[in-house]
Design a protein around this motif. Structure first.
Motif, short mmCIF file in Angstrom:
data_model
loop_
_atom_site.label_atom_id
_atom_site.label_comp_id
_atom_site.label_asym_id
_atom_site.label_seq_id
_atom_site.Cartn_x
_atom_site.Cartn_y
_atom_site.Cartn_z
N GLN A 149 7.80 1.37 -11.09
CA GLN A 149 9.15 1.10 -11.56
C GLN A 149 9.61 2.19 -12.54
OE1 GLN A 149 10.24 -3.31 -11.87
NE2 GLN A 149 8.06 -3.28 -12.33
N ALA A 150 8.67 2.71 -13.33
CA ALA A 150 9.01 3.76 -14.29
C ALA A 150 9.43 5.04 -13.55
CB ALA A 150 7.83 4.05 -15.21
N MET A 151 8.70 5.38 -12.49
CA MET A 151 9.06 6.58 -11.71
C MET A 151 10.46 6.41 -11.09
SD MET A 151 6.85 9.12 -11.62
CE MET A 151 6.58 10.00 -10.07
N MET A 152 10.70 5.22 -10.53
CA MET A 152 12.00 4.97 -9.91
C MET A 152 13.11 4.98 -10.96
SD MET A 152 11.15 2.03 -7.17
CE MET A 152 9.47 1.52 -7.26
N GLU A 153 12.80 4.37 -12.11
CA GLU A 153 13.78 4.31 -13.19
C GLU A 153 14.09 5.72 -13.72
OE1 GLU A 153 14.50 1.03 -14.31
OE2 GLU A 153 15.09 1.21 -16.40
N LEU A 154 13.06 6.53 -13.80
CA LEU A 154 13.26 7.91 -14.25
C LEU A 154 14.20 8.63 -13.28
CD1 LEU A 154 12.09 9.97 -16.43
CD2 LEU A 154 10.69 10.84 -14.56
#
Ligand code: SF4
Length: 333
Positions: free
Chosen positions: A184-189
């Motif tokens: 989720q962090a990669m997608m959010e980034l």
């Protein structure tokens, strides 16, 4: 991985997850990430923006609060709840998958999630990592963009070998203790910082790991060969109204897109009518740019096969997004 690369990956994970813990968006499916909620949200988010999904997600969960309720519902009701979100094959697959889960139980592995109708490798990895805490990197367009920039790799991203290489890199970075948060962090980034045209590098939590940033090439990546040019299509629809009922026709069950959905008849399908223009709008479907004109007319003597619907019935049948827009636009004029 070399010892240096391992240390590099560990520091990258720490920086990314610390940023995610502090800055992550408050999205409804993140509050109680059960399998059902995560799965529904991930299917809705395929090809659809987060802001557009949120109201549909709430309504869908109100109407179908769990797998059993979704599995037991008639398909037309599921499609009606999905109306407006587009890409309706997703709703049909979701419904089929709910029936499978109701019969066999919740999947517990990546392969079992992937085997569900309508679940590709990305959705399977997202659901398996977020809902089941399984270590699989979810690779979508956002992640491909981030990886192409982190590695300053100018290879053409639609090539399967290149995607595999980027996927392997994302897999090597994955935090195996917190795979769902990492994905989720990669997608959010990618969605909020590492933006396609204007990456916000000064605000990026992993800028010190980014080779493109160091080389000044971030805006040139990822490299994509041009898409085919969009087609311009015109569509003339007619709103036939009789005692507050609207005449609609149903798309054939064998249609590849929007099978069984209801829509306004096209002007060319009606004879002996006098029309007046009631509204116009544009609509985009994949590679088609549609200019839609909506006409009003009195019902002719002869109608093509179809059905009249009152306002209450309209709310419970699957309508194409174009028909929904056309009805809203011409409700009062
Ligand atoms: Fe993207 Fe810039 Fe961050 Fe690199 S530094 S990952 S290009 S936002």
């Amino acid at each position: 991985m070399s010892p240096e690369a391992l240390i590099h990956a560990a520091a990258f994970r720490r920086a990314l997850l610390a940023w995610y813990d502090a800055a992550r968006r408050d999205l409804p499916w993140r509050t109680t990430p059960t399998f059902y909620r995560v799965w529904i949200s991930e299917v809705m988010l395929q090809q659809t923006r987060v802001e557009a999904v949120i109201p549909y997600y709430h309504r869908f969960l109100d109407r179908f609060p769990d797998v059993a309720a979704l599995a037991a519902a008639p398909e037309q009701e599921v499609l009606a709840a999905w109306s407006g979100l587009g890409y309706y094959s997703r709703a049909r697959s979701l419904h089929k998958a709910a029936k499978t889960i109701a019969a066999t139980g919740l999947p517990a592995t990546y392969d079992a999630v992937h085997a569900l109708p309508g679940v590709g490798p990305y959705t399977a990895a997202a659901v398996a990592s977020i809902a089941l805490n399984l270590p699989h990197a979810a690779i979508d367009g956002n992640v491909i963009r981030v990886v192409s920039r982190l590695t300053n790799d100018a290879a053409e991203v639609s090539l399967p070998a290149v995607r595999r290489r980027f996927a392997a890199h994302a897999e090597s970075l994955l935090d195996r203790g917190r795979p769902g948060d990492f994905n989720q962090a990669m997608m959010e980034l990618g969605a909020t910082v590492c933006l396609p045209r204007a990456p916000r590098c000064p605000a990026c939590p992993v800028s010190r790991f980014c080779s493109a940033r160091m080389a000044g090439t971030e805006r040139e990546l990822p490299v994509k060969i041009g898409k085919p040019a969009a087609r311009d299509v015109t569509l003339d629809l007619v709103r036939l109204e009789d005692r507050k009922r609207i005449f609609l026709i149903q798309r054939p069950a064998a249609e590849r897109r929007l099978a069984d959905f209801w829509e306004l008849p096209e002007r060319k399908a009606l004879t002996g009518i006098r029309v007046r223009l009631a509204g116009e709008f544009s609509h985009r479907i994949v590679n088609d740019r549609l200019s839609v004109k909506v006409w009003k007319a009195r019902p002719p003597r002869t109608l093509p096969p179809g059905q009249w619907f009152d306002q209450l019935q309209l709310a419970s049948i699957p309508l194409t997004t174009i028909t929904r827009k056309a009805l809203q636009l011409t409700a009062s004029n």
